[in-house]
Scaffold this active site. Structure first.
Site, PDB file in Angstrom:
ATOM      1  N   ALA A  13       0.805  -1.229   0.000  1.00  0.00           N
ATOM      2  CA  ALA A  13       0.000   0.000   0.000  1.00  0.00           C
ATOM      3  C   ALA A  13       0.837   1.278   0.000  1.00  0.00           C
ATOM      4  O   ALA A  13       0.283   2.366   0.075  1.00  0.00           O
ATOM      5  CB  ALA A  13      -0.938  -0.005   1.211  1.00  0.00           C
ATOM      6  N   GLY A  16       1.752   3.545  -5.799  1.00  0.00           N
ATOM      7  CA  GLY A  16       1.065   3.015  -6.976  1.00  0.00           C
ATOM      8  C   GLY A  16      -0.385   2.635  -6.744  1.00  0.00           C
ATOM      9  O   GLY A  16      -1.134   3.350  -6.056  1.00  0.00           O
ATOM     10  N   ARG A  38       8.073  -0.759   2.692  1.00  0.00           N
ATOM     11  CA  ARG A  38       8.594   0.587   2.966  1.00  0.00           C
ATOM     12  C   ARG A  38       7.652   1.338   3.914  1.00  0.00           C
ATOM     13  O   ARG A  38       6.713   1.994   3.467  1.00  0.00           O
ATOM     14  CB  ARG A  38       8.737   1.350   1.648  1.00  0.00           C
ATOM     15  CG  ARG A  38       9.722   0.670   0.694  1.00  0.00           C
ATOM     16  CD  ARG A  38       9.771   1.337  -0.652  1.00  0.00           C
ATOM     17  NE  ARG A  38       8.506   1.260  -1.377  1.00  0.00           N
ATOM     18  CZ  ARG A  38       8.313   1.766  -2.594  1.00  0.00           C
ATOM     19  NH1 ARG A  38       9.280   2.407  -3.198  1.00  0.00           N
ATOM     20  NH2 ARG A  38       7.150   1.653  -3.202  1.00  0.00           N
ATOM     21  N   VAL A  64       5.485  -9.741   1.984  1.00  0.00           N
ATOM     22  CA  VAL A  64       4.571 -10.878   1.791  1.00  0.00           C
ATOM     23  C   VAL A  64       5.297 -12.168   1.402  1.00  0.00           C
ATOM     24  O   VAL A  64       4.706 -13.250   1.434  1.00  0.00           O
ATOM     25  CB  VAL A  64       3.451 -10.564   0.756  1.00  0.00           C
ATOM     26  CG1 VAL A  64       2.582  -9.403   1.218  1.00  0.00           C
ATOM     27  CG2 VAL A  64       4.028 -10.311  -0.643  1.00  0.00           C
ATOM     28  N   TYR A 156       7.163 -12.865 -15.621  1.00  0.00           N
ATOM     29  CA  TYR A 156       6.167 -11.950 -15.051  1.00  0.00           C
ATOM     30  C   TYR A 156       4.763 -12.372 -15.513  1.00  0.00           C
ATOM     31  O   TYR A 156       3.829 -12.452 -14.700  1.00  0.00           O
ATOM     32  CB  TYR A 156       6.447 -10.494 -15.463  1.00  0.00           C
ATOM     33  CG  TYR A 156       5.357  -9.570 -14.976  1.00  0.00           C
ATOM     34  CD1 TYR A 156       5.240  -9.260 -13.615  1.00  0.00           C
ATOM     35  CD2 TYR A 156       4.392  -9.057 -15.849  1.00  0.00           C
ATOM     36  CE1 TYR A 156       4.213  -8.467 -13.147  1.00  0.00           C
ATOM     37  CE2 TYR A 156       3.354  -8.251 -15.390  1.00  0.00           C
ATOM     38  CZ  TYR A 156       3.277  -7.967 -14.037  1.00  0.00           C
ATOM     39  OH  TYR A 156       2.244  -7.185 -13.574  1.00  0.00           O
ATOM     40  N   PRO A 186      -5.519  -4.910 -14.884  1.00  0.00           N
ATOM     41  CA  PRO A 186      -5.205  -3.743 -15.715  1.00  0.00           C
ATOM     42  C   PRO A 186      -4.107  -4.025 -16.730  1.00  0.00           C
ATOM     43  O   PRO A 186      -3.293  -4.923 -16.552  1.00  0.00           O
ATOM     44  CB  PRO A 186      -4.736  -2.693 -14.706  1.00  0.00           C
ATOM     45  CG  PRO A 186      -4.483  -3.408 -13.426  1.00  0.00           C
ATOM     46  CD  PRO A 186      -4.852  -4.840 -13.581  1.00  0.00           C
TER      47      PRO A 186
HETATM   48  C1  8X3 Z   1       1.349  -4.741 -15.902  1.00  0.00           C
HETATM   49  C2  8X3 Z   1       0.975  -4.722 -17.317  1.00  0.00           C
HETATM   50  O1  8X3 Z   1       1.790  -5.100 -19.721  1.00  0.00           O
HETATM   51  O2  8X3 Z   1       3.136  -3.688 -18.304  1.00  0.00           O
HETATM   52  O3  8X3 Z   1       0.852  -5.869 -15.267  1.00  0.00           O
HETATM   53  O4  8X3 Z   1       3.099  -6.058 -17.962  1.00  0.00           O
HETATM   54  S1  8X3 Z   1       2.319  -4.910 -18.348  1.00  0.00           S
END
Ligand code: 8X3
Length: 266
Positions: A13, A16, A38, A64, A156, A186
């Site tokens: 939190a 961003g 942080r 976490v 990722y 998103p």
């Molecule tokens: C973030 C969106 O496309 O930059 O989850 O990886 S992206």
């Protein structure tokens, strides 16, 4: 559903999407449990949250990735904070853009440990209480990256594909209880995401957002608040949201210094 007085736990939190989410719930009069690595940054989010109308704020340091620390932090919450109504599993990050066969092992570990295992640890610590009390909503942060993998982003993207599977699995596992489970997914959001990905290389990070208007963290927070404020019998399974100039995780439309074009790379 009214959010006034609800206890909302937001991980990551301090900045961003996490910080914007905390502030959006603050404006609804919620009680905020905020954690991050942080803590100094968390203090200013807490201060702003109180100004905006949060009923109360409790902050604590938490990584976490540390399962024992997660379990202890949740088990040790002061009595008035123990009944979490809404969990926002936001803590997450990306590190690097590399081909899998040239990948940096520590980057893989950090992403998988935070985005997948961290999300699981927090969920495992919080959801039993929700099931027991017969109330609760878990919001997981997914991504367009979990829908379509992009080049050099396999790990990722894999963490966000895992988030999608966990979100769907958890929703099935709590079926028969009033607990709700949603994923907000998103696309490009302008946060420290790219600076973190490129380890502080601001120029490279800025290029990610060049020539288009990305989502703001507040846009995502808005969707989170919307999802949790639906009537109690409504479950939003997932919300896929992008800037207008982004079709999916592979396709963007950029306008830069007289040129205009649709690009297939980040
Ligand atoms: C973030 C969106 O496309 O930059 O989850 O990886 S992206």
């Amino acid at each position: 559903m009214k959010l006034t007085g609800k206890t909302v736990f937001v991980t990551g939190a301090s900045a961003g999407i996490g910080a914007a989410t905390a502030l959006a719930f603050a404006a609804e009069g919620a009680r905020l449990l905020l954690c991050a690595r942080r803590v100094e940054k968390l203090a200013s989010v807490a201060e702003r949250a109180l100004e905006l109308g949060a009923a109360a704020v409790h902050t604590f340091e938490l990584d976490v990735r540390d399962q024992a620390a997660v379990a202890a932090a949740v088990a040790g919450l002061p009595g008035t904070w123990a009944a979490i109504d809404i969990l926002v599993n936001n803590a997450g990050l990306s590190r690097g853009l590399n081909k899998v066969y040239e990948g940096v092992i520590e980057d893989w570990d950090e992403m998988i440990d935070t985005n997948v295992k961290g999300l699981l640890y927090v969920t495992r610590a919080v959801v039993p209480g929700m099931v027991e009390r017969g109330a609760g909503h878990v919001v997981n942060l997914g991504s367009t990256a979990g829908e379509i993998t992009y080049p050099n982003g396999a790990v990722y993207c894999a963490t966000k594909a895992a988030e999608k599977a966990i979100n769907d699995g958890l929703r099935q596992d709590v079926l028969g209880t009033p607990v709700r489970v949603s994923s907000i997914d998103p696309g490009m959001v302008e946060t420290d995401f790219s600076k973190v990905r490129f380890r502080g290389d601001e120029e490279r990070a800025a290029k990610v957002y060049q020539g288009l208007t990305p989502l703001a963290p507040e846009d995502v927070a808005d969707a989170i608040v919307w999802a949790v404020s639906r009537p109690a019998h409504v479950n939003i399974a997932h919300v896929l949201m992008t800037p207008v100039a982004q079709a999916n995780s592979l396709l963007f439309h950029r306008e830069t210094a007289g040129t205009k074009g649709t690009t297939g790379t980040q």
